[in-house]
Design an enzyme around this catalytic site. Structure first.
Site, PDB file in Angstrom:
ATOM      1  CG  ASP A  80     116.721  80.876   2.239  1.00  0.00           C
ATOM      2  OD1 ASP A  80     117.546  81.889   2.397  1.00  0.00           O
ATOM      3  OD2 ASP A  80     115.590  80.425   2.790  1.00  0.00           O
ATOM      4  CB  CYS A 129     121.124  86.991   2.882  1.00  0.00           C
ATOM      5  SG  CYS A 129     120.351  88.296   3.714  1.00  0.00           S
ATOM      6  CG  HIS A 176     118.778  83.395   4.807  1.00  0.00           C
ATOM      7  ND1 HIS A 176     118.218  83.654   3.981  1.00  0.00           N
ATOM      8  CD2 HIS A 176     119.342  84.550   5.503  1.00  0.00           C
ATOM      9  CE1 HIS A 176     117.851  84.853   3.923  1.00  0.00           C
ATOM     10  NE2 HIS A 176     118.698  85.622   4.873  1.00  0.00           N
TER      11      HIS A 176
END
EC number: 3.4.22.-
Length: 608
Positions: A565, A441, A567
């Site tokens: 994000d 990440c 992820h």
């Protein structure tokens, strides 16, 4: 009858930022049944106008139309008569009088029979601009055989422009059977009375891409059509029409299939003067109202080529005047779409002259001053030039651009938004066949940050891969050799090291002892987005995210964070990413109250 006056909202914001007494020239488009749309301005040098150096940088149809005066500057009155004589698109040049640093009290007047007549104006916002106007972009090639003297370059360029305008060129719209020649369009459905918008609608979308557009459409303004998405410039919402150029005698493509060789060739003529054959790869643009009759398009395209040739001539002669011994070089077209302008600008840069050479820095500094731009960030470096979607699509893979555009509002009561300033690409898990789920990440956040610096023109360095990041951290002795090729995560400190190592970008590190304390740095984040505008990496525990904005109410202290994000593991489908919250506003319960957080806040280098 006086023209109806409209002013671009982009132009008004630029005018409002001028805080020194000065004057300059106005540029606009005359269209329809007598409407003048003001789109741009430049500031003049002290005591003299400089529009002759500027006007060839604009797309064809965007022409000199008047004068602007800021404060009590006395130059404006002195220059008014000169501008009146030079304005061609209207018999009534415009004068804008602006107070310093404000639009309050701004007055617009047309010059009528030797007197100024004040008139009202309407504001054209960005959505209407994108709806009503489009750009053409054509590419073609010529050879210029000339001696290395300004006089000879000017003479041969004049001859070349006459050749361009002799009616022997034919224009073709790629992927269609539409031809435009000096007598009008050649097509079964389109006629001279047809409109530019009819041409826009007739251009097919490349096969296999309609569904991709449908997935992304929800986040775009209604004004942005599929043509803009597939052929427009990155970060620009205007429709763009690509044009091929042919000679009427041979039907040979002049540009796309057989561009001229990029090297100079030398010949000695009977005039006992060494001449060089300079290849000119023209890339020309024009701005058109979509309601313009198609029969005008041929002349506009010819003018766009001539304007590009004049820009080449100006660049070559500047170089001859500045260089010892008078050497020729190959000029190249570069198109720019400066943030907040609402139109393109073009520059001709010579091969062999790098962006960091003093002479190039001085030329860019002059451009910054002429367009009232700060000299603290780049606008006209080669890395700033436009990337057009048709060319980007030829690359193996390109991440989504600006995924926050169109997200649902944050709903912070009486809040004020502070957002990332500029373009970026969204990097996340599993892209580029890298199996980084569970550990990559922060690497992805770094890639997003690096893309911001690339897209803003600070660098043209490639986006670092996971392996390159690991090798660099080992090289500087931050990590052991076992780290290279591993699945180990990194944090904000490593991100700052990599930004310095790969891009020479400094970063500020903020520490927060728990997620509950993040509201205490809301004002600092707001200031960061106002002054730096870069994406921020935030790491807590083993998780990393990218902050690209805050919505903050000073009175109540309520704050939400606009998050990218990394992820996310799905396909690059914008609607899914926004609806599922992989890009969106997050409240305080998004953060862990038991984890500490470090923020890496990249700082813009001073560069122009």
């Amino acid at each position: 009858m006086l023209p109806k006056l409209k002013i671009s909202a982009f132009l008004l914001k630029r005018l409002e930022r001028v805080k020194q007494q000065s004057s300059g020239c106005l540029y606009g488009v005359f269209y329809g049944d007598g409407t003048l749309l003001l789109l741009s301005f430049n500031l003049s040098n002290v005591g003299q106008l400089n529009y002759e150096q500027i006007q060839h940088r604009f797309p064809a149809e965007l022409d000199l139309c008047g004068l602007v005066k800021f404060g009590d500057c006395t130059d404006a009155e002195a220059h008014l008569n000169e501008v009146i004589k030079s304005v061609d698109i209207t018999d009534n040049p415009i004068l804008l009088k602006c107070e310093l640093g404000t639009l309050v009290g701004m007055r617009a007047s047309f010059f009528v029979h030797g007197k100024l007549e004040e008139v009202p104006y309407d504001v054209m916002d960005s959505e209407q601009l994108y709806n009503d106007f489009c750009f053409t972009r054509l590419q073609c090639g010529f050879y210029l055989q000339t001696a290395a003297t300004p006089e000879c370059v000017a003479k041969e360029m004049h001859v070349l422009r006459k050749r361009v305008a002799d009616g022997n060129l034919v224009f073709k719209v790629p992927h269609t059977n539409i031809y435009i020649h000096s007598c009008g369009p050649m097509d079964n459905k389109l006629r001279g009375e047809s409109r530019i918008n009819d041409l826009v609608q007739a251009i097919p979308i490349p096969s296999g891409k309609e569904n991709v557009v449908a997935d992304k459409k929800k986040s775009k303004t209604a004004a942005q059509t599929q043509l803009a998405k597939h052929f427009g410039a990155t970060g620009c919402e205007y429709d763009l029409i690509n044009i091929d150029v042919m000679r009427i005698r041979t039907r040979d493509l002049l540009a796309r299939d057989s561009p001229p060789h990029p090297a100079l060739s030398i010949a000695v003529t009977t005039e006992e003067q060494t001449r060089a054959q300079v290849p000119l790869e023209i890339e020309a643009m024009a701005m058109l109202c979509k309601n313009t009759k198609l029969q005008r398009l041929y002349d506009v395209l010819i003018e766009s080529i001539c304007r590009a040739l004049r820009l080449f001539e100006q660049s070559l002669n500047e170089h001859l005047a500045e260089s010892e011994g008078g050497s020729l070089a190959v000029p190249r077209s570069h198109h720019f779409y400066p943030q907040g302008f609402g139109h393109f600008l073009s520059c001709a840069y010579l091969e062999g002259l790098g962006d960091d050479e003093p002479i190039m820095q001085e030329r860019r500094k002059r451009l910054h001053r002429q367009f009232s731009l700060p000299v603290t960030r780049p606008y006209f470096r080669r890395a700033n030039q436009c990337h057009f979607q048709g060319e980007v699509d030829d690359a193996p893979w390109t991440p989504l651009l600006n995924t926050h555009v169109g997200v649902r509002p944050s709903a912070v009561t009486d809040g004020k938004e502070y957002l990332v300033n500029g373009n970026y690409h969204y990097y996340h898990y599993l892209q580029q066949q890298v199996q980084d789920k569970g550990w990559g990440c922060a690497y992805r956040s770094l890639q997003t940050i690096c893309s911001w610096f690339v897209l803003q023109g600070y660098t043209n360095a490639p986006i670092p891969t996971h392996l390159e990041v690991q090798k660099y951290l080992h090289k500087i002795n931050d990590k052991p050799s076992s780290f290279v090729g591993s699945s180990q995560w990194i944090g904000s400190t490593e991100i700052s090291m990599c930004l310095q190592g790969f891009l020479k970008v400094d970063s500020k590190i903020l520490h927060v002892s728990s997620g509950a304390e993040l509201p205490t740095i809301a004002s600092e984040l707001a200031m960061h987005f106002q002054t730096q505008g870069t994406p921020v990496m935030i790491g807590g525990g083993v998780l990393a995210h990218t902050i690209i904005g805050v919505d903050y109410c000073v009175q109540s202290g309520e704050v939400k964070f606009l998050i990218l994000d990394p992820h996310y593991t799905g396909a690059d489908e914008l609607a899914t990413i926004q609806i599922k919250g992989w890009c969106g506003w997050k409240s305080m319960d998004f953060w862990s109250k038991g984890s500490y957080y470090n923020l890496c806040m990249p700082q813009r280098p001073i560069l122009y």
